[in-house]
Design a protein around this motif. Sequence first.
Motif, PDB file in Angstrom:
ATOM      1  N   GLU A  56      -7.352   8.514   3.826  1.00  0.00           N
ATOM      2  CA  GLU A  56      -6.546   9.327   5.252  1.00  0.00           C
ATOM      3  C   GLU A  56      -5.897   8.973   6.243  1.00  0.00           C
ATOM      4  OE1 GLU A  56      -4.475  12.033   3.480  1.00  0.00           O
ATOM      5  OE2 GLU A  56      -6.153  11.869   1.927  1.00  0.00           O
ATOM      6  N   ALA A  57      -6.990   7.824   7.320  1.00  0.00           N
ATOM      7  CA  ALA A  57      -6.456   7.453   8.105  1.00  0.00           C
ATOM      8  C   ALA A  57      -5.303   6.191   7.999  1.00  0.00           C
ATOM      9  CB  ALA A  57      -6.982   6.643   8.980  1.00  0.00           C
ATOM     10  N   ALA A 104       0.980  -1.207  -0.401  1.00  0.00           N
ATOM     11  CA  ALA A 104      -0.152  -0.484   0.368  1.00  0.00           C
ATOM     12  C   ALA A 104       0.935   1.086   0.068  1.00  0.00           C
ATOM     13  CB  ALA A 104      -0.812   0.137   1.025  1.00  0.00           C
ATOM     14  N   ASN A 105       2.031   1.237   1.030  1.00  0.00           N
ATOM     15  CA  ASN A 105       2.536   2.410   0.947  1.00  0.00           C
ATOM     16  C   ASN A 105       3.389   2.907  -0.526  1.00  0.00           C
ATOM     17  OD1 ASN A 105       5.826   2.959   1.023  1.00  0.00           O
ATOM     18  ND2 ASN A 105       5.059   3.645   2.806  1.00  0.00           N
ATOM     19  N   VAL A 106       3.751   1.919  -1.470  1.00  0.00           N
ATOM     20  CA  VAL A 106       3.891   2.244  -2.712  1.00  0.00           C
ATOM     21  C   VAL A 106       3.354   2.832  -3.846  1.00  0.00           C
ATOM     22  CG1 VAL A 106       5.416   0.919  -4.410  1.00  0.00           C
ATOM     23  CG2 VAL A 106       5.974   0.712  -2.432  1.00  0.00           C
ATOM     24  N   ILE A 107       2.000   1.679  -3.132  1.00  0.00           N
ATOM     25  CA  ILE A 107       0.747   2.442  -4.770  1.00  0.00           C
ATOM     26  C   ILE A 107       0.790   4.005  -4.060  1.00  0.00           C
ATOM     27  CG2 ILE A 107      -1.141   1.498  -4.752  1.00  0.00           C
ATOM     28  CD1 ILE A 107      -0.578  -1.205  -4.363  1.00  0.00           C
ATOM     29  N   ILE A 108       0.669   4.041  -2.771  1.00  0.00           N
ATOM     30  CA  ILE A 108       0.052   5.552  -2.296  1.00  0.00           C
ATOM     31  C   ILE A 108       1.802   6.475  -2.816  1.00  0.00           C
ATOM     32  CG2 ILE A 108      -0.289   7.180  -0.903  1.00  0.00           C
ATOM     33  CD1 ILE A 108      -1.680   4.813   0.564  1.00  0.00           C
ATOM     34  N   ALA A 109       3.113   6.177  -2.886  1.00  0.00           N
ATOM     35  CA  ALA A 109       4.008   6.970  -2.579  1.00  0.00           C
ATOM     36  C   ALA A 109       4.061   7.271  -4.439  1.00  0.00           C
ATOM     37  CB  ALA A 109       4.712   6.095  -2.673  1.00  0.00           C
ATOM     38  N   GLU A 110       3.679   6.250  -4.755  1.00  0.00           N
ATOM     39  CA  GLU A 110       3.686   6.333  -6.489  1.00  0.00           C
ATOM     40  C   GLU A 110       2.444   6.906  -7.340  1.00  0.00           C
ATOM     41  OE1 GLU A 110       5.988   2.924  -8.316  1.00  0.00           O
ATOM     42  OE2 GLU A 110       7.625   3.014  -6.581  1.00  0.00           O
ATOM     43  N   GLY A 111       1.510   7.261  -6.857  1.00  0.00           N
ATOM     44  CA  GLY A 111       0.456   7.253  -6.622  1.00  0.00           C
ATOM     45  C   GLY A 111      -0.567   6.725  -7.919  1.00  0.00           C
ATOM     46  N   TRP A 144      -2.673   4.897  -6.829  1.00  0.00           N
ATOM     47  CA  TRP A 144      -3.693   4.022  -6.143  1.00  0.00           C
ATOM     48  C   TRP A 144      -5.444   4.773  -7.638  1.00  0.00           C
ATOM     49  CZ3 TRP A 144      -1.888   8.653  -4.539  1.00  0.00           C
ATOM     50  CH2 TRP A 144      -3.358   9.588  -3.937  1.00  0.00           C
ATOM     51  N   ASN A 145      -6.550   3.667  -7.275  1.00  0.00           N
ATOM     52  CA  ASN A 145      -7.511   4.186  -7.568  1.00  0.00           C
ATOM     53  C   ASN A 145      -8.400   5.428  -7.436  1.00  0.00           C
ATOM     54  OD1 ASN A 145     -10.162   4.226  -9.489  1.00  0.00           O
ATOM     55  ND2 ASN A 145      -9.445   2.232  -9.653  1.00  0.00           N
ATOM     56  N   LYS A 146      -7.886   6.074  -7.567  1.00  0.00           N
ATOM     57  CA  LYS A 146      -8.570   7.525  -6.939  1.00  0.00           C
ATOM     58  C   LYS A 146      -9.906   7.880  -7.282  1.00  0.00           C
ATOM     59  CE  LYS A 146      -3.796   9.622  -7.334  1.00  0.00           C
ATOM     60  NZ  LYS A 146      -3.339   8.411  -8.402  1.00  0.00           N
ATOM     61  N   GLU A 147     -10.568   7.474  -8.176  1.00  0.00           N
ATOM     62  CA  GLU A 147     -11.992   7.511  -8.138  1.00  0.00           C
ATOM     63  C   GLU A 147     -12.799   6.876  -8.073  1.00  0.00           C
ATOM     64  OE1 GLU A 147     -15.281   6.739 -12.165  1.00  0.00           O
ATOM     65  OE2 GLU A 147     -13.246   6.809 -12.706  1.00  0.00           O
ATOM     66  N   PHE A 148     -12.254   5.419  -7.465  1.00  0.00           N
ATOM     67  CA  PHE A 148     -13.066   4.466  -6.753  1.00  0.00           C
ATOM     68  C   PHE A 148     -12.696   5.122  -5.205  1.00  0.00           C
ATOM     69  CE2 PHE A 148     -13.389   0.955  -3.933  1.00  0.00           C
ATOM     70  CZ  PHE A 148     -13.816   0.184  -4.691  1.00  0.00           C
ATOM     71  N   VAL A 149     -11.869   5.505  -4.532  1.00  0.00           N
ATOM     72  CA  VAL A 149     -11.431   5.903  -3.326  1.00  0.00           C
ATOM     73  C   VAL A 149     -12.080   7.330  -2.632  1.00  0.00           C
ATOM     74  CG1 VAL A 149      -9.489   6.431  -1.569  1.00  0.00           C
ATOM     75  CG2 VAL A 149      -9.128   4.735  -3.195  1.00  0.00           C
ATOM     76  N   THR A 150     -12.383   7.550  -3.663  1.00  0.00           N
ATOM     77  CA  THR A 150     -13.101   8.849  -3.753  1.00  0.00           C
ATOM     78  C   THR A 150     -14.225   8.944  -3.731  1.00  0.00           C
ATOM     79  OG1 THR A 150     -11.511  10.760  -5.030  1.00  0.00           O
ATOM     80  CG2 THR A 150     -13.866  10.942  -4.339  1.00  0.00           C
ATOM     81  N   GLU A 151     -15.169   8.045  -4.293  1.00  0.00           N
ATOM     82  CA  GLU A 151     -16.420   7.682  -4.198  1.00  0.00           C
ATOM     83  C   GLU A 151     -17.096   6.404  -3.733  1.00  0.00           C
ATOM     84  OE1 GLU A 151     -17.743   7.245  -8.523  1.00  0.00           O
ATOM     85  OE2 GLU A 151     -16.592   8.996  -8.751  1.00  0.00           O
ATOM     86  N   ARG A 152     -16.089   6.040  -3.213  1.00  0.00           N
ATOM     87  CA  ARG A 152     -16.778   4.308  -2.821  1.00  0.00           C
ATOM     88  C   ARG A 152     -16.523   4.132  -1.400  1.00  0.00           C
ATOM     89  NH1 ARG A 152     -17.806  -0.287  -6.283  1.00  0.00           N
ATOM     90  NH2 ARG A 152     -19.055  -1.119  -4.056  1.00  0.00           N
ATOM     91  N   PHE A 167     -11.755   2.062   4.731  1.00  0.00           N
ATOM     92  CA  PHE A 167     -10.994   1.596   5.187  1.00  0.00           C
ATOM     93  C   PHE A 167     -10.206   1.572   7.185  1.00  0.00           C
ATOM     94  CE2 PHE A 167      -9.792   3.533   1.136  1.00  0.00           C
ATOM     95  CZ  PHE A 167      -8.960   2.255   0.602  1.00  0.00           C
ATOM     96  N   HIS A 168      -9.755  -0.197   7.313  1.00  0.00           N
ATOM     97  CA  HIS A 168      -9.047   0.099   8.417  1.00  0.00           C
ATOM     98  C   HIS A 168      -7.848  -0.168   8.459  1.00  0.00           C
ATOM     99  CE1 HIS A 168     -13.398  -1.686   8.915  1.00  0.00           C
ATOM    100  NE2 HIS A 168     -13.271  -1.574  10.345  1.00  0.00           N
ATOM    101  N   PRO A 169      -6.920   0.909   9.012  1.00  0.00           N
ATOM    102  CA  PRO A 169      -5.248   1.026   9.268  1.00  0.00           C
ATOM    103  C   PRO A 169      -4.860  -0.138   9.910  1.00  0.00           C
ATOM    104  CG  PRO A 169      -6.768   3.302   9.001  1.00  0.00           C
ATOM    105  CD  PRO A 169      -7.934   2.380   9.684  1.00  0.00           C
TER     106      PRO A 169
END
Length: 526
Positions: A97-98, A75-82, A84-92, A395-397
Amino acid sequence: MTNSIQEIADADFILTTGTNTTEGHPVIGIQVKKALRKGATLAVVDPRKTEIAGLANYHLRINSGSDIALLNGLANVIIAEGLWNKEFVTERTEDFEALRETVAKYTPDYVSEITGVPAETIKEVARGYAKAKNATILYTMGLTQHICGTHNVFAVANLTMLCGQIGKESSGVNPLRGQNNVQGACDMGALPAFFPAYQPVALEANRTKFSSAWGVDELPSKPGLTVGEIIDEAGKSVKAIYIMGENPVLSDPDANHAAHNLESLDFLVVQDIFLTETAQLADVVLPAASFAEKDGTFSNTERRVQRVRKAVEPPGEAKPDWEIICMVSNALGYPMNYGSASEIMEEIAKVTPSYGGINYARLEQGSLQWPCPTPEHPGTKFLHAGKFGRGLGKFHPVEYIPPNEMPDEEYPLILSTGRRRYHYHTGTMTQRTGALEVFYPTEYLEINCIDAAKLGIAEGDKVKVTSRRGEVELAAKITEIVMPGMVFTSFQYPDVPINKLTNAARDPISKIPEYKVCAVKVEKAS
């Protein structure tokens, strides 16, 4: 499984973790092989070099119990390198941020120190999963049988939502069930906190609904004990136990403790098709019919409800489980009179929303996957299309914590347990076939050649494996399947009761024991 078995063959990227799929689930293993022939990428997370690991593009040979660190690292790599699926994360989803804050410290270099997996491999797998059109995650008890097993699953769910790899074909979070009707048993309320279809006993509306359906004045609001808790309390607050189709004398962790507590009961009933090691301790044994001797249904790992049809008469006094339960219930004073398994399915449809449209007439035409809420509904191929059951996916960190029992000077090796292709669970059936036990007659301890050399152990030597809870003797197999510092065997052989050694420490949420990691020492048997 959120998705269906056949969908695996069309995945572009398959991540398996804690599953020896081709041996433990060979039918599903075929779908993985189909996907590979179509060009899919396979990443296998497992301390052992299993058969499926030999097929993989990436074998992430993690240190036992470091799953959360690895998943957070991806998950760290996916977020650091941009990526992640921004549309899915925003809408669903919610609480992204946690998650971002928690995984920030799980850099590839940091995760490599914990897991033993090269940082560059972590990066490549993260990129492959995030960029795939359809990526699926398969897991089994190698992920869940830890003191942080629930958090391990949270970490998997975090990854799928982060990349939008859920709610569509050939994706999802896919636990592969270890027995043929585990899913169905859970669906029918064989869990201490739920009525059928995961309806919580704590909700008054649910208690009212089932009180009315079952003709009783009041149902308890407090969840009951889990299997492990029941065994712990046997001979104490629990005075009698009724066991159906389970063999805890061999399958429970710290098995000496389990057997002792069962022997301490005032009364033990075992309902089974054979006189198992547990049944031999019982005050009463109720002979049950096998799958071929009764009508009914099985709900498999992909939520598929399938008919089972009686082919032969049960021997002797054996009866189908539902008939035995009805007889016991009537003797206890609660009338329970059904004419057939079909009648029971009709009641299930009335009180279990996900089974509302399932009946024997429809199942005669073919199997159905729940949710199937109405008689017109075709069943559900994959879950979470459009939205999650709770609305937004949460999301459950989670943070990495080490296993409960790590190697030390006295017990310097890690023991992990699992399954073999040729046998099933505690061998109750497969050790009686006249074929399988001849073809694969004895169990052995996998030990790395480096450890074997240090201990003066040769191929085939009888060794004694000892933990803080007990000892077991078996033959040694020197192999590179396991890493130095680790040994492995199955729990499927009655003459090698390996669960005498395993650790009963449990996940505080699921109460699942940590079968996959315990500290042992190995020495030549005298």
